[in-house]
Design an enzyme around this catalytic site. Structure first.
Site, PDB file in Angstrom:
ATOM      1  CG  ASP A  36      -2.261   0.661   0.968  1.00  0.00           C
ATOM      2  OD1 ASP A  36      -2.241   1.843   0.563  1.00  0.00           O
ATOM      3  OD2 ASP A  36      -3.317   0.035   1.180  1.00  0.00           O
ATOM      4  CG  HIS A  60      -4.647   2.294  -1.699  1.00  0.00           C
ATOM      5  ND1 HIS A  60      -4.530   2.778  -0.422  1.00  0.00           N
ATOM      6  CD2 HIS A  60      -5.958   2.400  -2.021  1.00  0.00           C
ATOM      7  CE1 HIS A  60      -5.734   3.149   0.022  1.00  0.00           C
ATOM      8  NE2 HIS A  60      -6.613   2.935  -0.931  1.00  0.00           N
ATOM      9  CD  GLU A 113     -10.157   4.004  -0.148  1.00  0.00           C
ATOM     10  OE1 GLU A 113     -10.930   4.556   0.634  1.00  0.00           O
ATOM     11  OE2 GLU A 113      -9.074   3.492   0.203  1.00  0.00           O
TER      12      GLU A 113
HETATM   13  C1  ACM Z   1     -10.643  -0.332   1.344  1.00  0.00           C
HETATM   14  O1  ACM Z   1     -11.031  -0.279   2.515  1.00  0.00           O
HETATM   15  N1  ACM Z   1     -10.126   0.737   0.774  1.00  0.00           N
HETATM   16  C2  ACM Z   1     -10.763  -1.540   0.560  1.00  0.00           C
END
Ligand code: ACM
Length: 711
Positions: free
Chosen positions: A141, A221, A285
Site C-alpha cells: 500500500d 494505493h 480508491e
Molecule cells: C478499502 O477499505 N479501501 C478496501
C-alpha cells in the site's frame, strides 16, 4: 498418520501425559474415521463416555472436528502458563457440522504497520481455532511494500521503509495529520518478508487448512511502489513512502507499457510464492486526478478509445487480469473494479457496502462480502468516550453478528456466487500486537460465526454465552480483548421535561448499577430498571455486572441542563436552529443528526421567555479532522434586553492547539461580565484555512456544534 500425530502433539503440549497413536480403535481413544459421504469440510464429532469419534471425508474435515473438540476443553487447557493437567472433563455431545461458506477470511494489513513472521503465525493459529480458512494478506500500500521481489529489489530497499512517525497514544488517532516524509529524510520504520519467510508462512498456513491470498494494491494505493520506481508513476508523483493518509499522486501510470511489464514480472514472482487460486490486486480508491493531466495516460485513452478515466482504470484492471489468468489463477479486486466495466473473470470483494457485491453477483461474478459497516474491525467497537481512538466510526459486536451475508435481493443462483465473508483489519492506527488483538476480539468470533454457521441457526444470546467461555481462555493466555459489548450505553434524549435517560448493554442479561453523585457504581448503587428524566445537571456513572462481578467499563454522562434549555434558537432571519437548545447532544461522528453544522460562520439568537442573568457560554465543538471539521476560531457574544439593541459582551479567539489532528469533542468555555438579558446572540467563525499537512489543506474548516449552553 501425520494428522493423528499433529493432534497428539497438541494434547501433549497441554497435558502431563502423551497420547499413543494406534491403528485399530480401542476404548478410551479418539478415533478418526474416514467417511466419504460427508462434504469437503464437514465433520461429525461424537463424544461418549467410552470414546471420542471424529468422522470426516477430508483432512480439513478432521481438522475442524478437532477444533470443535478443543473448544470443548476446559479453560486450563488453553492457559499458556497454566500447569499441565492430567485429567479433564468433556461434555457428552453429538455434533454434525459443516460450513455455510467456503471463504471464511481474515485480512491483515501489514503495510500501514508491519507485523513479524511470528505474529503472522499467531494470527494463523487463531484463525484455525475459529475455522477460518482464507488469510488475505494486504502486502502493498502507500505506506509500505512488504514482499521481497528479486526482479525489483528497490521495492523493499526503498518501498518497505518510511520515516518513523508512530503514534503509540491510543487516545489520539492522527493518521491524517502526520508530517509527510521529505526526500532524503531518514526512513527507519518498516520491514518486509523475504521469499523464504513467505514460503514458511504459506506452509504453516497450509498445515492449518488456510489458503494465503496476497494483495498487491493497484493502480491506486501505490505510493510505496512509486517511491521505489518513480518511472512507474504519473506526473506529480509523490517520491516518498507515505507516512500517513494519502489519496493523491500515488498511482501507477496506466499509460505506459513499462507499467504493465513491471506488473507482469512482479506479479509472476508473487504468484510463484502463493500456490492458490486467487490473487488480490486491490483496485480500490484510485484517485484519478493525475491521469487527467498525465500525457501518457491521456495518450493511452485516445489510442484505446477510452471515454474517461474510469474506463482507463477498467482497461488497466483487465490487463492485470490477463496476467493472472495466464497462470490459471483468478483475480480478486475491491468493488471499485466495477467502475468502467468489470474484467471478464474477476471476483469482487464488496467493501463500500453490499451494492458492489450484489451488482457483481447479478452479472454472474463471484463475490466475497466484506462491507465496511459489518466487517471492518478497525472501526471502534463501543462508545466513543470509552474506546481508544483507533478507528473511524463504529462497528459494534452485535452489528457484526447480525450481518446477513447473503443479500435478500439475490435469487438462489446469484446467491450461490457469494463465496463468503471475512474480517478486515486495517492497521493505520494499530501499531502493535496488543492493539491488534484488542480490535480483533471479540468481533472476529461474530464474523467467523457468520462465515461458518447458517443464518437460520444463529442466536445472539447463545453466541454471547459461548463467547464468555472463549474470553476466559483469552484471559488465560494474557490476550487483550475489548470489553466494549458489556459497558452500559447511557442513552439520552432532550425533551421539554429535561433529558430523558435510558440505559442498555449490547449483551443481554447484565445488571446495570448507576450513581448520580459522581462516585463509581457498586452493587450497592441504584439498579437501572427503566428510563428517567434529568431535571438538573448531574453526572451519571453506570457499570454493568454479570454474576455479581463488574464487567466492561464505567460509562459516564454529564450533559448539562442549562439556562437556555429548550429556549427558542434561530438565526438572524428567524429560521429555527432548535438543535442548539434541545438538550440533545451529538455523538462523535459528523453524520450524527444532533450537530448544527456551518461552513464559515454560524450566528444564533437565543430568545429567553424572561430576563435572566448570565455570565458564561459553554459548548462542545466537534473536531473531526478527516472531514475538515474544527472548533471555531472566533466566538463573539452579544446581549440584548429587547431583541433589537445588542451589546458585545465578549469576543474571544480560541486556542490554536485545537488545530492538532484527531476526532473528539472540544469543550469550550467563554466567560463574560455578569449581564441581565433576554436575548443572546452568538457568532462562531471558522478557521479560514485548514492546517498545513491536512489532505484538504487549501480549503476552509467547517464546524459542528450540538448545544449552546448558557449559565
Ligand atoms: C478499502 O477499505 N479501501 C478496501
Amino acid at each position: 498418520s501425520e494428522l493423528a500425530q499433529s493432534f497428539a502433539d497438541h494434547f501433549q503440549n497441554q497435558l502431563s501425559w502423551s497420547p499413543k497413536i494406534v491403528e485399530t480403535a480401542t476404548e478410551n481413544s479418539i478415533q478418526l474415521i474416514q467417511d466419504n459421504t460427508l462434504a469437503a469440510e464437514a465433520y461429525h464429532l461424537n463424544i461418549s463416555p467410552e470414546k471420542i469419534q471424529i468422522k470426516a471425508a477430508t483432512e480439513a474435515g478432521f481438522f475442524y472436528g478437532f477444533q470443535s473438540l478443543r473448544q470443548l476443553m476446559p479453560t486450563d487447557f488453553y492457559g499458556k502458563t497454566a500447569k499441565k493437567t492430567k485429567e479433564f472433563i468433556l461434555p457428552i455431545v453429538q455434533i454434525q457440522d459443516k460450513p455455510a461458506f467456503g471463504w471464511r477470511g481474515f485480512m491483515l494489513d501489514v503495510s500501514r504497520h508491519f507485523f513479524t513472521v511470528a505474529q503472522v503465525k499467531e494470527v494463523l493459529d487463531k484463525m484455525a481455532e475459529l475455522k477460518l480458512n482464507r488469510f488475505h494478506w494486504h502486502l502493498a500500500d502507500d505506506q509500505g511494500w512488504r514482499v521481497e521481489i528479486k526482479a525489483y529489489p528497490k521495492l523493499t530497499e526503498v518501498g518497505a521503509w518510511r520515516m518513523d512517525y508512530n503514534n503509540t497514544d491510543e487516545r489520539i488517532s492522527d493518521w491524517w495529520g502526520r508530517p509527510t516524509q521529505k526526500p532524503g529524510e531518514e526512513a527507519t520504520y518498516g520491514g518486509f518478508y523475504t521469499q523464504e519467510e513467505i514460503k514458511d508462512i504459506v506452509a504453516y498456513a497450509k498445515e492449518r487448512h488456510i489458503e494465503v491470498i496476497p494483495e498487491i494494491d493497484m493502480p491506486g494505493h501505490a505510493q510505496a511502489t512509486i517511491a521505489a520506481y518513480p518511472e512507474l508513476g504519473c506526473v506529480n508523483a509523490a517520491p516518498y513512502v507515505a507516512t500517513g493518509g494519502v489519496f493523491k499522486n500515488n498511482t501507477y501510470n496506466p499509460g505506459k507499457e513499462a507499467t504493465y511489464d513491471f506488473i507482469d514480472k512482479m506479479l509472476n514472482e508473487v504468484m510463484d510464492l502463493f500456490p492458490y487460486e486467487y490473487v488480490h490486486i486491490g483496485g480500490d480508491e484510485c484517485n484519478k486526478e493525475q491521469w487527467k493531466i498525465d500525457p501518457a495516460a491521456q495518450a493511452k485513452m485516445k489510442a484505446e478509445g477510452l471515454k474517461n478515466e474510469a474506463e482507463l482504470q477498467s482497461y488497466f484492471i483487465k490487463r492485470v487480469e490477463k496476467i493472472i489468468n495466464a497462470r490459471n489463477k483468478k483475480m480478486i479486486g475491491w468493488d471499485e473494479i466495477l467502475e468502467g466495466g468489470l474484467a471478464p473473470n474477476a471476483t469482487v470483494m464488496s467493501w463500500r457496502g453490499e451494492e458492489g457485491g450484489i451488482t457483481a453477483a447479478k452479472a454472474g461474478h463471484e463475490v466475497i462480502m466484506t462491507p465496511s459497516k459489518y466487517c471492518y474491525i478497525d472501526l471502534k467497537q463501543g462508545h466513543d468516550d470509552l474506546e481508544p481512538n483507533l478507528g473511524y466510526s463504529q462497528l459494534l459486536l452485535s452489528t457484526a453478528y447480525n450481518y446477513k451475508v447473503k443479500p435478500d435481493s439475490l435469487n438462489p443462483e446469484e446467491a450461490a456466487l457469494i463465496k463468503g465473508t471475512q474480517a478486515n483489519l486495517w492497521t493505520e492506527s494499530i501499531s502493535d500486537w496488543s492493539k491488534l488483538t484488542y480490535m480483533t476480539y471479540p468481533r472476529v468470533f461474530a464474523i467467523a460465526e457468520n462465515a461458518w454457521t447458517e443464518e437460520s441457526v444463529q442466536d445472539w444470546n447463545d453466541f454471547t454465552e459461548r463467547m464468555f467461555v472463549y474470553l476466559d481462555r483469552l484471559d488465560a493466555q494474557n490476550i487483550r480483548y475489548a470489553p466494549s459489548a458489556f459497558s452500559p450505553w447511557i442513552d439520552h434524549q432532550g425533551t421539554k421535561d429535561g433529558i430523558e435517560i435510558s440505559m442498555h448493554t449490547e449483551v443481554n442479561d447484565l445488571d446495570i448499577y448507576y450513581t448520580i453523585d459522581g462516585s463509581d457504581p457498586t452493587e450497592e448503587s441504584m439498579i437501572y430498571d427503566g428510563p428517567f428524566y434529568l431535571l438538573e445537571s448531574l453526572t451519571i456513572k453506570a457499570q454493568s455486572y454479570r454474576g455479581g462481578k463488574p464487567i466492561g467499563r464505567i460509562s459516564t454522562l454529564n450533559f448539562p441542563v442549562h439556562l437556555a434549555a429548550n429556549v427558542k434558537a434561530t438565526d438572524e432571519k428567524g429560521n429555527p436552529m432548535d438543535k442548539l437548545s434541545d438538550l440533545s447532544y451529538g455523538k462523535l461522528h459528523i453524520s450524527d443528526p444532533h450537530w448544527q453544522k456551518a461552513k464559515t460562520e454560524m450566528t444564533t439568537i437565543l430568545a429567553f421567555p424572561d430576563t435572566i442573568t448570565a455570565s458564561k457560554l459553554t459548548f462542545n465543538a466537534l473536531r473531526f479532522t478527516i472531514s475538515g471539521v474544527y472548533p471555531p476560531k472566533l466566538v463573539d457574544i452579544w446581549a440584548s434586553k429587547d431583541g433589537e439593541r445588542y451589546e458585545l459582551v465578549m469576543s474571544q479567539e480560541t486556542d490554536e492547539r485545537n488545530l492538532i489532528q484527531g476526532r473528539n469533542k472540544v469543550p469550550m468555555t467563554i466567560d463574560f461580565q455578569e449581564t441581565e438579558l433576554q436575548y443572546l446572540k452568538v457568532r462562531l467563525t471558522t478557521h479560514p484555512i485548514l492546517p498545513e499537512g491536512h489532505h484538504r489543506a487549501e480549503q476552509a474548516a467547517s464546524m459542528a456544534i450540538d448545544e449552546l449552553q448558557v449559565w
